[in-house]
Design a protein around this motif. Structure first.
Motif, PDB file in Angstrom:
ATOM      1  N   LEU A   1      21.484  73.629  11.848  1.00  0.00           N
ATOM      2  CA  LEU A   1      20.666  73.220  10.705  1.00  0.00           C
ATOM      3  C   LEU A   1      21.526  72.893   9.485  1.00  0.00           C
ATOM      4  N   LEU A   2      22.500  73.737   9.190  1.00  0.00           N
ATOM      5  CA  LEU A   2      23.358  73.503   8.023  1.00  0.00           C
ATOM      6  C   LEU A   2      24.164  72.219   8.177  1.00  0.00           C
ATOM      7  N   ASN A   3      24.755  72.014   9.347  1.00  0.00           N
ATOM      8  CA  ASN A   3      25.537  70.794   9.555  1.00  0.00           C
ATOM      9  C   ASN A   3      24.653  69.558   9.469  1.00  0.00           C
ATOM     10  N   HIS A   4      23.453  69.638  10.001  1.00  0.00           N
ATOM     11  CA  HIS A   4      22.496  68.532   9.909  1.00  0.00           C
ATOM     12  C   HIS A   4      22.157  68.249   8.451  1.00  0.00           C
ATOM     13  N   PHE A   5      21.922  69.298   7.684  1.00  0.00           N
ATOM     14  CA  PHE A   5      21.584  69.134   6.273  1.00  0.00           C
ATOM     15  C   PHE A   5      22.735  68.522   5.481  1.00  0.00           C
ATOM     16  N   TYR A   6      23.971  68.923   5.785  1.00  0.00           N
ATOM     17  CA  TYR A   6      25.129  68.370   5.079  1.00  0.00           C
ATOM     18  C   TYR A   6      25.195  66.853   5.270  1.00  0.00           C
ATOM     19  N   TRP A   7      25.032  66.430   6.521  1.00  0.00           N
ATOM     20  CA  TRP A   7      25.100  64.988   6.796  1.00  0.00           C
ATOM     21  C   TRP A   7      23.926  64.250   6.158  1.00  0.00           C
ATOM     22  N   PHE A   8      22.739  64.803   6.305  1.00  0.00           N
ATOM     23  CA  PHE A   8      21.527  64.183   5.752  1.00  0.00           C
ATOM     24  C   PHE A   8      21.620  64.048   4.231  1.00  0.00           C
ATOM     25  N   SER A   9      22.017  65.120   3.562  1.00  0.00           N
ATOM     26  CA  SER A   9      22.076  65.082   2.103  1.00  0.00           C
ATOM     27  C   SER A   9      23.172  64.143   1.604  1.00  0.00           C
ATOM     28  N   GLY A  10      24.323  64.145   2.279  1.00  0.00           N
ATOM     29  CA  GLY A  10      25.403  63.251   1.883  1.00  0.00           C
ATOM     30  C   GLY A  10      25.030  61.799   2.060  1.00  0.00           C
ATOM     31  N   ALA A  11      24.431  61.461   3.206  1.00  0.00           N
ATOM     32  CA  ALA A  11      24.039  60.080   3.472  1.00  0.00           C
ATOM     33  C   ALA A  11      22.958  59.616   2.503  1.00  0.00           C
ATOM     34  N   THR A  12      22.000  60.489   2.221  1.00  0.00           N
ATOM     35  CA  THR A  12      20.929  60.127   1.295  1.00  0.00           C
ATOM     36  C   THR A  12      21.470  59.911  -0.109  1.00  0.00           C
ATOM     37  N   LEU A  13      22.322  60.819  -0.563  1.00  0.00           N
ATOM     38  CA  LEU A  13      22.902  60.678  -1.893  1.00  0.00           C
ATOM     39  C   LEU A  13      23.755  59.421  -1.986  1.00  0.00           C
ATOM     40  N   GLY A  14      24.540  59.139  -0.929  1.00  0.00           N
ATOM     41  CA  GLY A  14      25.346  57.923  -0.928  1.00  0.00           C
ATOM     42  C   GLY A  14      24.493  56.678  -1.015  1.00  0.00           C
ATOM     43  N   GLY A  15      23.349  56.675  -0.324  1.00  0.00           N
ATOM     44  CA  GLY A  15      22.456  55.528  -0.387  1.00  0.00           C
ATOM     45  C   GLY A  15      21.846  55.354  -1.762  1.00  0.00           C
ATOM     46  N   ILE A  16      21.575  56.470  -2.443  1.00  0.00           N
ATOM     47  CA  ILE A  16      20.964  56.390  -3.774  1.00  0.00           C
ATOM     48  C   ILE A  16      21.959  55.903  -4.827  1.00  0.00           C
ATOM     49  N   VAL A  17      23.161  56.475  -4.820  1.00  0.00           N
ATOM     50  CA  VAL A  17      24.131  56.146  -5.875  1.00  0.00           C
ATOM     51  C   VAL A  17      25.014  54.958  -5.496  1.00  0.00           C
TER      52      VAL A  17
ATOM     53  N   PRO B   1      19.589  55.038   5.306  1.00  0.00           N
ATOM     54  CA  PRO B   1      20.502  56.138   5.646  1.00  0.00           C
ATOM     55  C   PRO B   1      19.813  57.493   5.631  1.00  0.00           C
ATOM     56  N   MET B   2      18.796  57.665   4.784  1.00  0.00           N
ATOM     57  CA  MET B   2      18.083  58.942   4.728  1.00  0.00           C
ATOM     58  C   MET B   2      17.360  59.200   6.053  1.00  0.00           C
ATOM     59  N   VAL B   3      16.595  58.218   6.538  1.00  0.00           N
ATOM     60  CA  VAL B   3      15.824  58.392   7.766  1.00  0.00           C
ATOM     61  C   VAL B   3      16.744  58.452   8.991  1.00  0.00           C
ATOM     62  N   MET B   4      17.777  57.596   9.027  1.00  0.00           N
ATOM     63  CA  MET B   4      18.669  57.571  10.182  1.00  0.00           C
ATOM     64  C   MET B   4      19.490  58.846  10.288  1.00  0.00           C
TER      65      MET B   4
ATOM     66  N   TYR C   1      27.928  52.483   2.346  1.00  0.00           N
ATOM     67  CA  TYR C   1      28.111  51.355   3.259  1.00  0.00           C
ATOM     68  C   TYR C   1      26.773  50.686   3.581  1.00  0.00           C
ATOM     69  N   MET C   2      25.752  51.503   3.832  1.00  0.00           N
ATOM     70  CA  MET C   2      24.422  50.956   4.089  1.00  0.00           C
ATOM     71  C   MET C   2      23.910  50.196   2.873  1.00  0.00           C
ATOM     72  N   ASN C   3      24.169  50.742   1.698  1.00  0.00           N
ATOM     73  CA  ASN C   3      23.686  50.112   0.475  1.00  0.00           C
ATOM     74  C   ASN C   3      24.330  48.753   0.242  1.00  0.00           C
ATOM     75  N   VAL C   4      25.650  48.684   0.388  1.00  0.00           N
ATOM     76  CA  VAL C   4      26.336  47.408   0.154  1.00  0.00           C
ATOM     77  C   VAL C   4      26.043  46.414   1.272  1.00  0.00           C
ATOM     78  N   SER C   5      25.511  46.900   2.400  1.00  0.00           N
ATOM     79  CA  SER C   5      25.134  46.005   3.496  1.00  0.00           C
ATOM     80  C   SER C   5      23.722  45.470   3.333  1.00  0.00           C
TER      81      SER C   5
END
Length: 236
Positions: free
Chosen positions: A139-155, A46-49, A35-39
């Motif tokens: 920590l794990l839940n934070h990492f799940y969200w961070f990694s998913g958002a970052t990957l979504g922004g990249i692809v 998304p990675m930093v946020m 969503y961030m990417n198409v915006s």
């Protein structure tokens, strides 16, 4: 028990609790990144946020805020309304965070809805360090969200598909958490208070404004019924 062994045991105990969160966070995180990417934002946003804000619904709203004109007061009020429920989470966790040392600062920062649900309701074995258990859940839940958002922004720039309906994953996950808590309790006073308060406030204030009044009513109800609930073993 050595410190390393204590941490590792807490990690192994915490990880299974976060597996359902992983599924929900990765789907929504990917959606958010796309969503961030198409915006018009690069994957850095998304990675930093996701790393620093870590508030799913707020991060989605932040996209429109970033694209609109500068309105600090309106933004402040919107953020307060969306995240006000965390005030009640914090009150509920005051006793549990005592004696956690420096870990409590990260536990406070990373206390999202799902992390609160696990750390508040989980039956932590006596031989597992409670502080490290809650730390690794966070920590794990934070990492799940961070990694998913970052990957979504990249692809995101390479994928084009309709993401409508993916946000229902979080609704389904909360239903599962509610049912698990229901089955653990012998009495369901806390659940009845939450359901009744939410229903009444939904009828009175509407779907867009019922959340904060519901939280207030729930806190008032739990306060008045605290002794009865504690005697029944339904509130710890």
């Amino acid at each position: 028990m050595k410190k390393e062994n204590r941490k590792w045991k807490a990690f192994k105990t915490a990880f299974p609790y976060t597996i359902p969160i992983f599924a929900g966070f990765w789907f929504l995180g990917l959606t958010y990144g796309i969503y961030m990417n198409v915006s018009g934002f690069s994957f850095v946003y998304p990675m930093v946020m996701s790393l620093t804000v870590f508030g799913g619904s707020l991060e989605f709203l932040a996209v429109s805020m970033l694209l609109s004109k500068f309105a600090p007061m309106q933004t402040f009020i919107m953020v307060l309304m969306v995240q006000a429920r965390h005030l009640f989470y914090g009150i509920a966790m005051l006793e549990r965070f005592k004696g956690m040392g420096l870990k409590r600062f990260y536990l406070i920062f990373g206390m999202c809805d799902e992390t609160f649900s696990i750390n508040y309701a989980a039956k932590i074995p006596e031989d597992v360090d409670r502080g490290w258990f809650m730390f690794f859940v966070t920590l794990l839940n934070h990492f799940y969200w961070f990694s998913g958002a970052t990957l979504g922004g990249i692809v995101g720039s390479f994928l084009t598909f309709n993401t409508e309906g993916l946000d229902f994953v979080m609704t389904a996950m909360f239903v599962v958490i509610f049912l698990e808590q229901w089955m653990k309790e012998k009495r369901h006073d806390t659940a009845y208070i939450g359901l009744a308060a939410s229903f009444v406030c939904l009828m009175l204030f509407g779907a867009d404004s019922f959340l904060v009044p519901s939280m207030v009513c729930i806190v008032v109800g739990l306060t008045f019924m605290r002794k009865r609930i504690e005697r029944a073993g339904g509130l710890t």
